[in-house]
Design an enzyme around this catalytic site. Structure first.
Site, PDB file in Angstrom:
ATOM      1  N   CYS A 275       0.840  -1.202   0.000  1.00  0.00           N
ATOM      2  CA  CYS A 275       0.000   0.000   0.000  1.00  0.00           C
ATOM      3  C   CYS A 275       0.873   1.250   0.000  1.00  0.00           C
ATOM      4  O   CYS A 275       1.826   1.363   0.787  1.00  0.00           O
ATOM      5  CB  CYS A 275      -0.914   0.011   1.225  1.00  0.00           C
ATOM      6  SG  CYS A 275      -1.923   1.505   1.375  1.00  0.00           S
TER       7      CYS A 275
ATOM      8  N   CYS B 129      -0.387   5.819   7.222  1.00  0.00           N
ATOM      9  CA  CYS B 129      -1.700   5.352   7.673  1.00  0.00           C
ATOM     10  C   CYS B 129      -1.584   4.408   8.866  1.00  0.00           C
ATOM     11  O   CYS B 129      -0.695   3.558   8.914  1.00  0.00           O
ATOM     12  CB  CYS B 129      -2.421   4.647   6.523  1.00  0.00           C
ATOM     13  SG  CYS B 129      -4.070   4.056   6.950  1.00  0.00           S
TER      14      CYS B 129
ATOM     15  N   PHE C 287     -22.513 -14.210  24.056  1.00  0.00           N
ATOM     16  CA  PHE C 287     -22.122 -13.115  23.155  1.00  0.00           C
ATOM     17  C   PHE C 287     -22.501 -13.508  21.719  1.00  0.00           C
ATOM     18  O   PHE C 287     -21.682 -13.435  20.803  1.00  0.00           O
ATOM     19  CB  PHE C 287     -20.623 -12.795  23.258  1.00  0.00           C
ATOM     20  CG  PHE C 287     -20.146 -12.514  24.656  1.00  0.00           C
ATOM     21  CD1 PHE C 287     -20.291 -11.247  25.211  1.00  0.00           C
ATOM     22  CD2 PHE C 287     -19.560 -13.513  25.413  1.00  0.00           C
ATOM     23  CE1 PHE C 287     -19.851 -10.981  26.499  1.00  0.00           C
ATOM     24  CE2 PHE C 287     -19.117 -13.264  26.706  1.00  0.00           C
ATOM     25  CZ  PHE C 287     -19.261 -11.992  27.249  1.00  0.00           C
TER      26      PHE C 287
ATOM     27  N   ASN D  37     -24.557 -15.583  14.445  1.00  0.00           N
ATOM     28  CA  ASN D  37     -23.506 -16.033  13.527  1.00  0.00           C
ATOM     29  C   ASN D  37     -23.057 -17.467  13.821  1.00  0.00           C
ATOM     30  O   ASN D  37     -22.825 -18.250  12.899  1.00  0.00           O
ATOM     31  CB  ASN D  37     -22.315 -15.083  13.629  1.00  0.00           C
ATOM     32  CG  ASN D  37     -21.207 -15.393  12.650  1.00  0.00           C
ATOM     33  OD1 ASN D  37     -21.410 -15.376  11.443  1.00  0.00           O
ATOM     34  ND2 ASN D  37     -20.024 -15.681  13.164  1.00  0.00           N
TER      35      ASN D  37
ATOM     36  N   GLU E 142     -27.053 -12.383  24.490  1.00  0.00           N
ATOM     37  CA  GLU E 142     -26.376 -11.191  23.991  1.00  0.00           C
ATOM     38  C   GLU E 142     -26.797 -10.007  24.839  1.00  0.00           C
ATOM     39  O   GLU E 142     -27.915  -9.960  25.358  1.00  0.00           O
ATOM     40  CB  GLU E 142     -26.744 -10.970  22.519  1.00  0.00           C
ATOM     41  CG  GLU E 142     -26.245  -9.699  21.885  1.00  0.00           C
ATOM     42  CD  GLU E 142     -24.733  -9.559  21.947  1.00  0.00           C
ATOM     43  OE1 GLU E 142     -24.275  -8.498  22.401  1.00  0.00           O
ATOM     44  OE2 GLU E 142     -24.028 -10.501  21.551  1.00  0.00           O
TER      45      GLU E 142
ATOM     46  N   ASP F 268     -26.938  -8.844  30.517  1.00  0.00           N
ATOM     47  CA  ASP F 268     -25.630  -8.236  30.716  1.00  0.00           C
ATOM     48  C   ASP F 268     -24.666  -9.306  31.216  1.00  0.00           C
ATOM     49  O   ASP F 268     -24.721  -9.720  32.373  1.00  0.00           O
ATOM     50  CB  ASP F 268     -25.734  -7.091  31.726  1.00  0.00           C
ATOM     51  CG  ASP F 268     -24.396  -6.395  31.958  1.00  0.00           C
ATOM     52  OD1 ASP F 268     -23.405  -6.756  31.288  1.00  0.00           O
ATOM     53  OD2 ASP F 268     -24.347  -5.484  32.803  1.00  0.00           O
TER      54      ASP F 268
ATOM     55  N   ASP G  52     -17.769 -16.027  22.678  1.00  0.00           N
ATOM     56  CA  ASP G  52     -17.037 -15.114  21.788  1.00  0.00           C
ATOM     57  C   ASP G  52     -17.028 -13.738  22.433  1.00  0.00           C
ATOM     58  O   ASP G  52     -17.698 -12.810  21.975  1.00  0.00           O
ATOM     59  CB  ASP G  52     -17.729 -15.090  20.422  1.00  0.00           C
ATOM     60  CG  ASP G  52     -16.984 -14.254  19.395  1.00  0.00           C
ATOM     61  OD1 ASP G  52     -15.833 -13.849  19.682  1.00  0.00           O
ATOM     62  OD2 ASP G  52     -17.546 -13.985  18.319  1.00  0.00           O
TER      63      ASP G  52
ATOM     64  N   CYS H  72     -10.311 -12.514  20.806  1.00  0.00           N
ATOM     65  CA  CYS H  72      -9.653 -11.435  20.066  1.00  0.00           C
ATOM     66  C   CYS H  72      -8.524 -10.827  20.891  1.00  0.00           C
ATOM     67  O   CYS H  72      -7.988  -9.775  20.535  1.00  0.00           O
ATOM     68  CB  CYS H  72     -10.672 -10.365  19.659  1.00  0.00           C
ATOM     69  SG  CYS H  72     -11.544  -9.593  21.033  1.00  0.00           S
TER      70      CYS H  72
END
Length: 470
Positions: free
Chosen positions: A94, A100, A331, A336, A352, A379, A400, A426
């Site tokens: 890039c 960036c 979650f 999905n 959720e 929650d 997740d 994550c």
């Protein structure tokens, strides 16, 4: 080896670095040997026992660098020249890489990027709990360009130059990187960035557009314009004509206040629901599964759609579902994982935090003819153990969580003596912390592996499988 200059990087950072007033801080260039790469993708050098983080440098390199700031336990520098390059260094694909802040590892070979992410996950598992899985999964990869289906493009109107800047934030500051193309963005949008800038410049008040959100479905791409003031009819007409010309769905968030929230309005097309969609098709399974999931442009969805498909398939494989299994999905978002799981189990409960997402999940269940699911808004960061859904019996679970992890949740799942848990993470640090709890509660870390959800970045996504010891 001959020295190679990194002058563009040097020039950019000279202008934008704010140097500390520490009396020991020098403007001179230092020669540094890079021993490793930090979790966030900076080169690591050591001097008299103190760590130096050097932006732009790779392991095995000798570089020159200049201080940005000094701290008690570490210093921050920016690379100005490469003396000995790493064999893993490649030309960044890039043109905006030097400035960036969207991607920070494009100067690193993609195989080396993946090896780094796997090393980070291994190091975190070792650091937090001296953990090692029974089996390391092969790293899951997908395309490295055009993968990003959701993005928030910053917009800034430079009054002095009478020019619209559009792109992601620059490295370490809030200035917009002005780009005409984005390597990782969905090509249907990346090829229209210059047109978008011209559109904003044509509005009666270009400075009123603060950002443009991109949400891409399989067949349709939505653009959401965030305005700091209400647009007049002429400006709305310009936006609609643009959407018609390039076949975008068009949304507006323009200072309309309702219960203290900026309301999103669909401008084009006027007919139809405010939804996009993506499909999950699995011919690899014994019984072919096909799902079509709808979402609003503001809903959370996985950014990398090809990787999401692989991730869901791997989760199904890890869960090893039977027609008798009762499964808990925490979650769960818009379903999905929940809905694919429902295809191969007796029942699924999805939980959720957002009531809107729960409604979206029910909408998707009905759309796909799935009736063995129940969804609840709860929650998950507070005490949920007395909720009706939490008192049910489950055989298996998928979680997740956000970056903060799921410390209290894994304790709860262990108390329920759930036989098998799949954990999508994550953040390797919180996964490792939570894995340590599960091990102490009688589980084995059976498998773990990296999902390259964000190529060209230091972000590490992973999947882990835990089995309860009988």
């Amino acid at each position: 080896m001959a020295r190679s200059r990194f002058s563009k990087f040097q020039k950019t950072k000279k202008k934008r670095s704010s140097v500390s007033s520490n009396e020991n801080l020098t403007a001179d260039e230092l020669t540094c040997s890079i021993v490793s790469l930090s979790h966030e993708g900076r080169g690591v050098s050591k001097h008299n026992g103190k760590i130096r983080f050097i932006e732009g440098a790779l392991p095995g390199e000798t570089v020159k660098a200049r201080f940005i700031s000094q701290h008690a336990k570490f210093d921050e520098l920016v690379m100005t020249e490469i003396i000995e390059p790493s064999p893993d260094r490649v030309p960044a694909p890039c043109a905006h890489f030097d400035v960036c802040g969207g991607c920070n590892l494009q100067h690193m070979d993609v195989v080396a990027q993946i090896n780094h992410k796997q090393a980070v996950l291994k190091e975190q598992l070792t650091h937090f709990g001296k953990l090692s899985p029974v089996l390391w999964m092969d790293v899951m990869t997908s395309q490295t360009e055009g993968y990003r289906s959701k993005a928030r493009l910053g917009v800034f109107y430079d009054k002095k130059q009478q020019k619209v800047l559009l792109g992601f934030r620059e490295k370490s500051n809030k200035v917009i990187t002005d780009v005409d193309r984005c390597l990782v963005l969905d090509s249907r949008v990346s090829g229209r960035l210059l047109d978008l800038k011209n559109l904003v410049a044509s509005l009666s008040s270009p400075a009123a557009t603060s950002h443009i959100e991109v949400a891409a479905g399989d067949t349709t791409v939505a653009l959401l314009f965030r305005q700091t003031s209400v647009l007049d009819n002429d400006d709305k007409s310009k936006l609609i004509e643009f959407a018609k010309l390039f076949t975008f769905d068009l949304y507006l968030q323009a200072g309309v206040q309702e219960r203290g929230v900026n309301t999103v309005i669909k401008l084009w097309p006027a007919e139809g629901m405010d939804r996009l969609s993506y499909s999950l098709v699995y011919t690899e399974l014994k019984s072919e599964s096909e799902l079509d999931l709808s979402f609003h442009p503001k809903d959370f969805t996985q950014v990398n759609r090809p990787m999401n498909r692989k991730m869901v398939l791997k989760a199904l494989e890890c869960l090893a579902l039977t027609s008798r299994d009762r499964v808990l999905d925490l979650f769960c978002g818009l379903g999905n994982f929940t809905l694919p799981i429902a295809k191969f189990s007796a029942s699924v409960v999805g939980v959720e935090g957002s009531e809107n997402m729960v409604q979206r999940a029910y909408e998707n269940a009905e759309k796909n003819g799935i009736d063995n699911v129940s969804f609840f808004a709860s929650d998950l960061q507070s005490d949920f153990t007395k909720q009706a859904w939490a008192t049910q019996v489950f055989d298996k679970a998928l979680i997740d969580p956000p970056r903060s992890g799921a410390l209290e949740i894994v304790k709860y799942l262990a108390e329920l003596k759930i036989n098998r848990i799949v954990y999508i993470s994550c953040n390797p640090a919180t996964l490792s912390r939570d894995a340590g709890v599960l091990i102490k509660k009688g589980y084995t870390l059976s498998q773990v592996g990296v999902l390259d959800m964000f190529p060209h970045t230091a972000h590490v996504e992973s999947i882990a499988l835990f089995d309860r010891i009988a």
